[in-house]
Design a protein around this motif. Structure first.
Motif, short mmCIF file in Angstrom:
data_model
loop_
_atom_site.label_atom_id
_atom_site.label_comp_id
_atom_site.label_asym_id
_atom_site.label_seq_id
_atom_site.Cartn_x
_atom_site.Cartn_y
_atom_site.Cartn_z
N UNK A 107 0.79 -1.24 0.00
CA UNK A 107 0.00 0.00 0.00
C UNK A 107 0.82 1.28 0.00
N UNK A 108 1.95 1.30 -0.72
CA UNK A 108 2.84 2.46 -0.65
C UNK A 108 2.77 3.28 -1.94
N UNK A 109 3.12 4.56 -1.82
CA UNK A 109 3.08 5.45 -2.98
C UNK A 109 4.17 5.09 -3.98
N UNK A 110 4.00 5.55 -5.19
CA UNK A 110 4.97 5.26 -6.25
C UNK A 110 6.34 5.84 -5.91
N UNK A 111 7.38 5.05 -6.13
CA UNK A 111 8.74 5.51 -5.92
C UNK A 111 9.12 5.76 -4.47
N UNK A 112 8.43 5.10 -3.54
CA UNK A 112 8.67 5.35 -2.11
C UNK A 112 10.00 4.77 -1.61
N UNK A 113 10.53 3.74 -2.29
CA UNK A 113 11.70 3.03 -1.77
C UNK A 113 12.85 2.99 -2.78
N UNK A 114 14.06 2.91 -2.21
CA UNK A 114 15.28 2.85 -3.02
C UNK A 114 15.74 1.42 -3.26
N UNK A 115 15.02 0.46 -2.72
CA UNK A 115 15.38 -0.94 -2.88
C UNK A 115 14.52 -1.80 -1.98
N UNK A 116 14.60 -3.12 -2.19
CA UNK A 116 13.83 -4.05 -1.36
C UNK A 116 14.67 -5.30 -1.10
N UNK A 117 14.55 -5.83 0.11
CA UNK A 117 15.16 -7.13 0.41
C UNK A 117 14.10 -8.03 1.03
N UNK A 118 14.32 -9.32 0.92
CA UNK A 118 13.42 -10.28 1.53
C UNK A 118 14.22 -11.54 1.85
N UNK A 119 14.13 -11.99 3.08
CA UNK A 119 14.88 -13.16 3.51
C UNK A 119 13.91 -14.28 3.90
N UNK A 120 13.96 -15.37 3.17
CA UNK A 120 13.22 -16.61 3.49
C UNK A 120 11.70 -16.42 3.54
N UNK A 121 11.16 -15.56 2.68
CA UNK A 121 9.71 -15.32 2.73
C UNK A 121 8.99 -15.62 1.42
N UNK A 122 9.67 -15.45 0.29
CA UNK A 122 9.01 -15.49 -1.02
C UNK A 122 8.29 -16.81 -1.29
N UNK A 123 8.87 -17.93 -0.84
CA UNK A 123 8.27 -19.24 -1.15
C UNK A 123 6.88 -19.40 -0.53
N UNK A 147 6.89 -3.23 -7.87
CA UNK A 147 7.49 -2.49 -8.99
C UNK A 147 7.08 -1.02 -8.93
N UNK A 148 5.84 -0.78 -8.58
CA UNK A 148 5.31 0.59 -8.52
C UNK A 148 5.96 1.41 -7.41
N UNK A 149 6.20 0.79 -6.26
CA UNK A 149 6.69 1.59 -5.12
C UNK A 149 8.22 1.68 -5.05
#
Length: 280
Positions: A107-123, A147-149
Motif C-alpha cells: 500500500x505504498x506510494x509510487x517511488x517510495x523506496x530505493x530498494x527491497x530485500x526479503x529473507x526466506x519469505x518469497x516461497x 514495482x510501482x513503489x
C-alpha cells in the motif's frame, strides 16, 4: 508431512508467539540470517555512503532490518505474522513496521523506496492457504505493487528456498510480467549446506546479473574477496561503536528512536544494567 514450514500452516499461524520467540533466540538461525541479509544488501548495489529507504518484505522479528540499520539505511518492514512483529517491537528495532499480506499487494506510494530485500519469505506466496488463493495471481499482484513503489533504477533481492524448478519458473514469470528484469543468482551451487538462492530483480531495464559466489575458485575469487572485504569493513564499523546491549549502545539507540518520534522508555539508573538470572 513435509518438513518445510510453509507446508505445515499458513505463515500467520505457523509463526505464532512460541515459534516467533524460538526463531529469534536461536543463535545459529540469527547468524545465518545476518549472513544472508548482508549478501542481499550487497546484491542491491546501493550507492556508497548514502542512506537509502529500503523495504524489508517478510521482515519477521527485524533481524534482517538490523543489518540495514547497521549500514546506515532507513527501512520499513512488512510481515503477515503479528507475533513476529510483536517480537520486533519488543526488540525495539528502528524500522517502521506494518502488518500485511504481501499477496494482497503493497500500500505504498509510487517511488517510495530505493530498494527491497526479503529473507526466506518469497516461497510462502506459492502456497494456496485459502480456497480463494491463486498463487500466480497473488505473486503478480505482489510484484506489480512492488514495482510501482520502487524508484526506477533500484533493485529488489529475495533470498528464498524454492521447492523445485516449477516454483522458480512460477515466481520469475510473474515478476517479469510485472515489469522487472533480472534473474536467479545461486551462491555456492555445488554445496549442499552453503547453497543459497537469490532472485535479483531490476527496475531500470536489462542489466547484467551480479556474479554468484563459489561458482569457480578462479573466476569467483574477486567476488569472494569483495564480499569478505565488505564484511570486514562492517565489523570494523561495528568495532568503533559501543558493544551491542551495553548501556551506551542502548542509550544511542533510544536517542535515535526519540529523533524519529517513536515512543521510547525514559532513561534510568537501571538502563543497560544486566539483570540477575533467577533459578527456580
Amino acid at each position: 508431512m513435509s518438513g518445510r514450514p510453509e507446508h505445515q500452516a499458513p505463515p500467520e499461524i505457523f509463526y505464532g508467539e512460541d515459534e516467533a520467540r524460538k526463531y529469534t533466540r536461536n543463535t545459529r538461525m540469527m547468524e545465518i540470517q545476518l549472513v544472508m541479509s548482508e549478501r542481499a544488501v550487497e546484491l542491491l548495489c546501493l550507492p556508497e555512503n548514502q542512506p537509502c529507504h529500503i523495504i524489508d518484505l517478510g521482515c519477521g522479528s527485524g533481524l534482517s532490518g538490523e543489518t540495514l540499520t547497521e549500514q546506515g539505511h532507513v527501512w520499513t518492514g512488512v510481515d503477515i505474522s503479528s507475533a513476529m512483529l510483536g517480537v520486533a517491537k519488543e526488540r525495539e528495532v528502528e524500522g517502521d513496521l506494518l502488518l500485511g499480506d504481501l499477496g494482497q499487494g503493497l500500500p505504498f506510494r509510487a517511488g517510495a523506496f530505493d530498494g527491497a530485500i526479503s529473507i526466506s519469505a518469497l516461497q510462502w506466496l506459492c502456497n494456496a492457504d485459502q480456497k480463494s488463493h491463486n498463487p500466480a495471481k497473488r505473486l503478480y499482484i505482489f510484484f506489480s505493487s512492488l514495482y510501482s513503489c520502487l524508484n526506477r533504477g533500484s533493485r529488489a533481492v529475495f533470498q528464498f528456498y524454492p521447492e523445485n524448478s516449477s516454483q522458480v519458473e512460477l515466481i520469475t514469470s510473474q515478476a517479469m510480467k510485472a515489469g522487472f528484469t533480472g534473474g536467479l543468482v545461486v551462491d555456492y551451487p555445488n554445496s549442499t549446506k552453503a547453497k543459497k538462492f537469490f532472485l535479483c530483480l531490476m527496475t531500470g531495464g536489462q542489466q547484467p546479473l551480479p556474479a554468484a559466489l563459489g561458482v569457480d575458485s578462479r573466476e569467483d575469487a574477486p567476488n569472494c574477496v569483495a564480499f569478505s572485504q565488505k564484511r570486514d569493513r562492517m565489523k570494523q564499523l561495528r568495532a568503533g561503536k559501543a558493544p551491542k546491549k551495553s548501556r551506551d549502545w542502548i542509550l544511542e539507540k533510544k536517542e535515535r528512536r526519540r529523533r524519529q518520534g517513536k515512543e521510547t522508555r525514559e532513561d534510568s539508573k537501571f538502563t543497560g544494567r544486566k539483570r540477575q538470572s533467577h533459578v527456580w
